[in-house]
Design a protein around this motif. Structure first.
Motif, mmCIF file in Angstrom:
data_model
loop_
_atom_site.group_PDB
_atom_site.id
_atom_site.type_symbol
_atom_site.label_atom_id
_atom_site.label_comp_id
_atom_site.label_asym_id
_atom_site.label_seq_id
_atom_site.Cartn_x
_atom_site.Cartn_y
_atom_site.Cartn_z
ATOM 1 N N LYS A 184 -1.266 -13.370 -9.287
ATOM 2 C CA LYS A 184 -1.372 -12.517 -10.487
ATOM 3 C C LYS A 184 -2.145 -11.235 -10.207
ATOM 4 O O LYS A 184 -1.973 -10.238 -10.886
ATOM 5 N N GLN A 185 -3.040 -11.268 -9.221
ATOM 6 C CA GLN A 185 -3.835 -10.088 -8.911
ATOM 7 C C GLN A 185 -3.072 -9.079 -8.053
ATOM 8 O O GLN A 185 -3.447 -7.916 -7.973
ATOM 9 N N GLY A 186 -2.011 -9.532 -7.362
ATOM 10 C CA GLY A 186 -1.259 -8.627 -6.491
ATOM 11 C C GLY A 186 -0.469 -7.618 -7.311
ATOM 12 O O GLY A 186 -0.193 -7.843 -8.488
ATOM 13 N N SER A 187 -0.082 -6.520 -6.685
ATOM 14 C CA SER A 187 0.721 -5.538 -7.419
ATOM 15 C C SER A 187 2.102 -6.131 -7.674
ATOM 16 O O SER A 187 2.592 -6.968 -6.919
ATOM 17 N N ALA A 188 2.733 -5.681 -8.756
ATOM 18 C CA ALA A 188 3.905 -6.365 -9.296
ATOM 19 C C ALA A 188 5.130 -6.270 -8.382
ATOM 20 O O ALA A 188 5.303 -5.317 -7.627
ATOM 21 N N ALA A 189 5.975 -7.313 -8.495
ATOM 22 C CA ALA A 189 7.271 -7.336 -7.830
ATOM 23 C C ALA A 189 8.266 -7.923 -8.810
ATOM 24 O O ALA A 189 7.924 -8.844 -9.561
ATOM 25 N N LYS B 200 1.504 1.168 -4.028
ATOM 26 C CA LYS B 200 0.542 2.258 -4.134
ATOM 27 C C LYS B 200 -0.071 2.492 -2.761
ATOM 28 O O LYS B 200 -0.683 1.591 -2.191
ATOM 29 N N ALA B 201 0.114 3.704 -2.225
ATOM 30 C CA ALA B 201 -0.503 4.000 -0.938
ATOM 31 C C ALA B 201 -2.017 4.091 -1.124
ATOM 32 O O ALA B 201 -2.500 4.572 -2.146
ATOM 33 N N SER C 38 0.798 5.474 4.873
ATOM 34 C CA SER C 38 2.053 4.991 4.328
ATOM 35 C C SER C 38 1.709 3.824 3.410
ATOM 36 O O SER C 38 0.600 3.314 3.425
ATOM 37 N N HIS C 39 2.617 3.387 2.587
ATOM 38 C CA HIS C 39 2.341 2.238 1.723
ATOM 39 C C HIS C 39 2.492 0.964 2.553
ATOM 40 O O HIS C 39 3.110 0.952 3.617
ATOM 41 N N GLN C 40 1.905 -0.113 2.018
ATOM 42 C CA GLN C 40 1.995 -1.394 2.711
ATOM 43 C C GLN C 40 3.343 -2.040 2.406
ATOM 44 O O GLN C 40 3.798 -2.044 1.269
ATOM 45 N N LYS C 41 3.962 -2.597 3.433
ATOM 46 C CA LYS C 41 5.279 -3.191 3.294
ATOM 47 C C LYS C 41 5.180 -4.472 2.468
ATOM 48 O O LYS C 41 4.440 -5.388 2.833
ATOM 49 N N TYR D 194 -2.303 -5.039 7.752
ATOM 50 C CA TYR D 194 -2.348 -3.812 8.545
ATOM 51 C C TYR D 194 -1.683 -2.708 7.734
ATOM 52 O O TYR D 194 -0.850 -2.979 6.874
ATOM 53 N N PHE D 195 -2.077 -1.489 8.005
ATOM 54 C CA PHE D 195 -1.573 -0.340 7.268
ATOM 55 C C PHE D 195 -1.283 0.760 8.276
ATOM 56 O O PHE D 195 -2.010 0.923 9.254
#
Lengths: 185, 185, 185, 185, 185, 185, 185
Positions: free
Chosen positions: E30-35, E51-52, E58-61, F153-154
Motif C-alpha cells: 500500500k505504501q508503494g507508488s500505484a500500479a 516519479k524520478a 531516470s525513473h526506477q523500473k 538501484y537507480f
C-alpha cells in the motif's frame, strides 16, 4: 548492574571492549582446587590439591599423563579438562605416528589454545571452564605453560592456578630466585 | 534474584564462574529415589529403592545390566538413564567384538562422562538429569563409579545417590571401615 | 510466579531439577478423554471413551492396531499418537521381515520411549503430548505398558489414563485383586 | 493475561497442557469464509461461500480438484490450502502411477494429517492456518473428512467450517436425519 | 498495544488467528507508488506511476517484461519485485525449452504464489513486501492476476494497487462496466 | 519509542510496512564521506572525498577499478564496499572468460542489487552498510548507477552520496542542465 | 541508555547507521598493550610493550613472524591475533607453493580484512577483538598496514595502536617528518 546487558552471550562485546563470558569462565578456574607447576632446565613438576569427597571415595583425578614427555594439571571444571586432555593425547599419538618423534610441547600448547579460542567465537558454545598447566620436555628443554579459557597461553618458570593460588604464587616468587637464574641461563 | 540472569541457558557462565543449568540437572539426581553401591575387592553390589506407582503396576526398572561384568543403578530421570544404559551396552558389545575381551570398567566410565560433558557445552541441548552408579569387575578388580550430569566421575568404595541419600552415606561411612581396609590393601 | 523463568524452554532445568515443559506435556495426557487397559496372563483388553463431535460425525479413532499381536490406546494429542502408532507399525514390519518372528512387546515399548526421550532434549522440538497404553502378547505372555511423554514407561496389570482416570484407577485397584494374583503367579 | 507466557512459540506447552499456537491456527479456520460438505453412500458434495473482492474480480478459488475421485474445500488461509492441495495431487498421481489404482481417500487424509502434525512440532515453522474438507469416493464408498491445523482428522456425514459455520452445522444436524440413517447402514 | 506480543515473528499466530507480519508486508504494498492493470478478451494493459528521484535520475523500473506473452507491474519493495520477476523469467524459459510452448499465465501465477507462501512459514525469512500485477495472454485468452505477499492470488478484469489505489479502483469500477460485460462473455 | 519493537531484526516488518533495519543501513551510507559521479554520453567520472586519518597515513581507498570498463565509488562501510567490489570483479572476469566480451554495466548492477536483496531477507545476516556509485561504459554508451543497501538501484546522469551530499546534489542539478540535454538526446 | 536496544547483536544496525558491536570490538584493541610500527622505503620496524605477568613468567608473544618478508604486531585479544597470524602464515605458504614467489603484502592484507568483514555479518559470530600492524617488504617496497576489527585496513608510514597509543602517535607525527619525505618521494 548494566553489565547484565552484555554478559550472557559469549559473542557479545561490552561497550568497554570486554567479553564477559570469557572472564566468567576464567572465574571458574579460580574456583577450582589449586594446581601448581615448577620447572628447572631439565625437569617439570606438576602438583595439585586433591580432597576426596568422602572417606570411601578415591580422589578425583586432576593430573593427566598426555604422552611420555608431557603431562597436564588442571583447575576448574574437571570434565572440560578431561576432554581437553584426551584431545592432547590424540594429537601426540598422531604426531609421533606421522613424524616418528615426540610432539614439541610448545606446538601442542598452541593447538590447545586455538581449540579454546574457537569456543569464544561461536554463539552456540561456551568457553571451556578449565585452566591447564602443561608441563613437558622436548629437544629445546623443559617447559611449563598455562593455557587459560580465553585461548591465551603463557610460559612460566613456576606458576599456580585455582583457589588460593595467590599465596602459592607469592611463595614461588620469593623462594625460587634460583629458578629465575636457571631461566635466564 | 539475580541468578535468573544466568541460569536459563546451559552455555551461559555466571559471574562467579558457575554453570547453573548443570547444577540444576544435578538437583534432579537428588530428587530421584535413592540408589546405593558397595564394593569389596572382588564384588560390587548395586541396590535401589523401587516404589511401584500402584498395586497393579510393576516397579520401574532402575538397575540395568550393561554387560556380563558391568551393571548400573540410576537416580533421577529414568528416561535419560535408560538411554545412557543403552549407549553403554553398545560400547561394550563393540569392544568385545573388536578385541575379544570385556571392556574395562574405567574406560567405559570415561566414555560415559565425555558423552555427558558434550551436553553441557551445546546451546540446543540440556545436561542429562540422571546420576549413574556404575559397578563392574575387570582384570584390575572390582570397581564402583559415580557418573554425574556435569560430566565428572568419581571412584568410590561405597556410595549413595538420590533423595535422602545423605543418611545412607553416613551409615556407609560408619559401618564399613572394613571396606576402607580392603580399599587400601 | 517465578516458574515462568524456567518453563517455556524444553531444554531448561528449573532450580529444583525439574523440566516443566515435560510436565506440561504430561498435563496434556490428563486433558485427553480416558483410556484404560487390563491384562490377564494371556489376553490384554484396551478400551477408551469416544465422544463424537456431532451427531453427523464418526468418532475419532483412538485405538490403533500396530501388528497382529500389539495394539495401542491413546489419551492426549491424537495427532501425536497417530504419528507414534505409525512409527510402531513400521518397526514391527521391519522386525518381522528381518527375523521372521513378531517383535516382542517390551522391546517395542523401549524404542517408543527412546523416541519420546529425544524430544525432551532438543531445543527446537517439543515433548509428545500423548500417553500410550501399549498392549500385546508375545512368547513371554501378555503385557500392558504405559508410555508417557517424559520418555518413561511402566508395566501394569491394569491402568487408566486421561481425564477422570483416577476414578477408573481406584475401581481397577479395588475389583481386580484376582488380577494381582495372576500377576504374581 | 498470563497466557502470553506460553502462546508465542509453537513448541511451548502451557501449564495446562495446551499448545496455544495450534489453537490460534484453528482460529484462522474460523475466520475464513464458510465451506460445507455432505455425503450419501455414493456421492459427496462440497460447497463454499465465495465473495468476490470487487465487481471486477473473479472470486478466489476455494474448492480444488485433487484427483478424479477426490476434491477438497478449504476455509482459512487460502495460500496454505493451495499448497496442501498441490501436495495431495502429487500423492494421488504417484500412487496411481505405482499401483495403477486410485489412492484410497482415508489413506490420503492420514498423510495430509501427518504433514500438518510436523508443523506443530518444529520451532522454526508454524501450524497451517487452514481447514480442509476432503471428499472422495473409493472402493469402500463415499467419504467426507475434516482435516484441521492440529494434525487431527475426523470423518463426517456432513460438516461445515469457517465463519458462521455453527448455523450451518445446526441446520445440517436437524434436516439430515436421513443422512444419519445412511451412515449407520 | 497487546498486538506487539504476536506481531514480530512471521511464524507466530495471534489469538484471533491472524499472522500480523504477513499483514504488515501487505501494508508495504500500500505504501508503494500505484500500479494498475486492465484487460479485454485479447489484451492486457499494465501501467504505473513513476516519479524520478531527481531531475538527473531516470525513473526506477517498475514494469518488467517476463516473456513475450507475460509482463508484470509492481508496487512495494522494488528489490523484492525484481527478484521475483527474475524467478518468473527463469520459469518461462525453462517451460518453453521443455515443452516448446509458452507457459500459461495461470500456471506461472500459482508457482509465484507458492514461492511467496513459503516465506510466510519459515522463522528465518520474511514475507515478500511487494504486490505484483501479472498480465499475459495464452491459449485461454488474456489474463490479469494480482499476487500478494500472503501467497494468495486473485484474477481481475481491472485492478489497482499501491498508494491511493482506492481512487483508481473506484474509477475503474464505475467506468468499465463494458469490461465486466466482456468478462462474463 | 514504539519503533524499537520492530527495528532490531532485519526480517521483521513494522506495522506500517517498513523494514527499519534496511533504513538504518541506508543511514550508514549517509554517514560515510561523500562520493559523486557524473556522466556524459561517452564518459563517466567518479570522485570522492578522502581524508587521511593522520599525516603519516595514506588515505583509505574508496574508488575501486572493477574491470577495464567499470569502476565504483563507495560511501559507508568501506569493508562491505570492498567485499562487494571483489564480487563485481569476479563476475566481470567470469563473463569475459565465457563470452569474450565485457559484462554490460546494467547487467552487473542487477546482480549486485540481487546480492544486496538477499541480505534483507535472512534473519542471520544484515543488510550491507554501503552505497555504490557504479560507473561504466559498454555498447549502449556510458552509465552511472547508484546501488543502495535495500537492493534497489537507480540510473543517474549525476549523483552524490554520503555525508553532506545534499549540497552536492543541489549543485549538480543547477549547473548541469547541459547534462540533462545529453541525457534526453 | 537507548543504545542498549541496538548494541548486543552484531547484525543489528542502530538508527544512526552504526554497528555498535563492531565499535566495541575496536574498543578491545584500545585496551590492549601498545604496539607501534614504522617504515622507511626499504625497512619496516614493529615493536610492542610486553609486560610479564610475574617475575617467573616469560612475556606473552605479541609479534609474530608470518613469512620471511612479513611480520605482524598485535594489540587486543591475543588469542584472536594468534589465530589470524596462523591464517596469514597458511596463505603465504600456499601462495609461494603455487606461484614460487612471495605473497605481496597488500594482497595478504586484503584477504585478512575480508576474513574480518565476514565476522561482522553473521549473527552467530563476533568481530575479532584484535588490531594488527602488518609490516612487510615486496617488489613494490616496504609497507605498513593497520587491520582493524571492522574489516577495514589503512596504509601508514608510522602508526601506533593499543592503550595510550595516542601519545605514541603524536610523538611519531612530530619527530618523523623525514619519514614523510620518504613517503612522498
Amino acid at each position: 548492574m548494566f553489565r547484565n546487558q552484555y554478559d550472557t552471550d559469549v559473542t557479545t562485546w561490552s561497550p568497554a571492549g570486554r567479553l564477559f563470558q570469557v572472564e566468567y569462565a576464567m572465574e571458574a578456574v579460580k574456583q577450582g582446587s589449586a594446581a601448581i607447576g615448577l620447572r628447572s632446565k631439565t625437569h617439570v613438576v606438576l602438583a595439585c590439591v586433591n580432597k576426596a569427597n568422602s572417606e570411601l571415595s578415591s580422589h578425583q583425578k586432576k593430573i593427566f599423563k598426555v604422552d611420555d614427555h608431557i603431562g597436564v594439571a588442571i583447575a576448574g571444571l574437571t570434565a572440560d579438562g578431561r576432554v581437553l586432555s584426551r584431545y592432547m593425547r590424540t594429537e601426540c599419538i598422531n604426531y609421533s605416528f606421522n613424524y616418528e618423534s615426540p610432539l614439541p610441547v610448545g606446538r601442542l600448547v598452541v593447538q590447545l589454545a586455538d581449540k579454546a579460542q574457537v569456543c569464544t567465537q561461536r554463539s552456540w558454545k561456551r568457553p571451556y571452564g578449565v585452566g591447564l598447566l602443561v608441563g613437558g620436555t622436548d629437544e629445546s628443554g623443559a617447559h611449563l605453560y598455562y593455557n587459560c579459557p580465553s585461548g591465551n597461553y603463557f610460559e612460566y618458570q613456576a606458576f599456580a592456578i585455582g583457589s588460593r593460588s595467590q599465596a602459592a604464587k607469592t611463595y614461588l616468587e620469593r623462594r625460587f630466585e634460583n629458578f629465575y637464574e636457571l631461566f635466564k641461563g
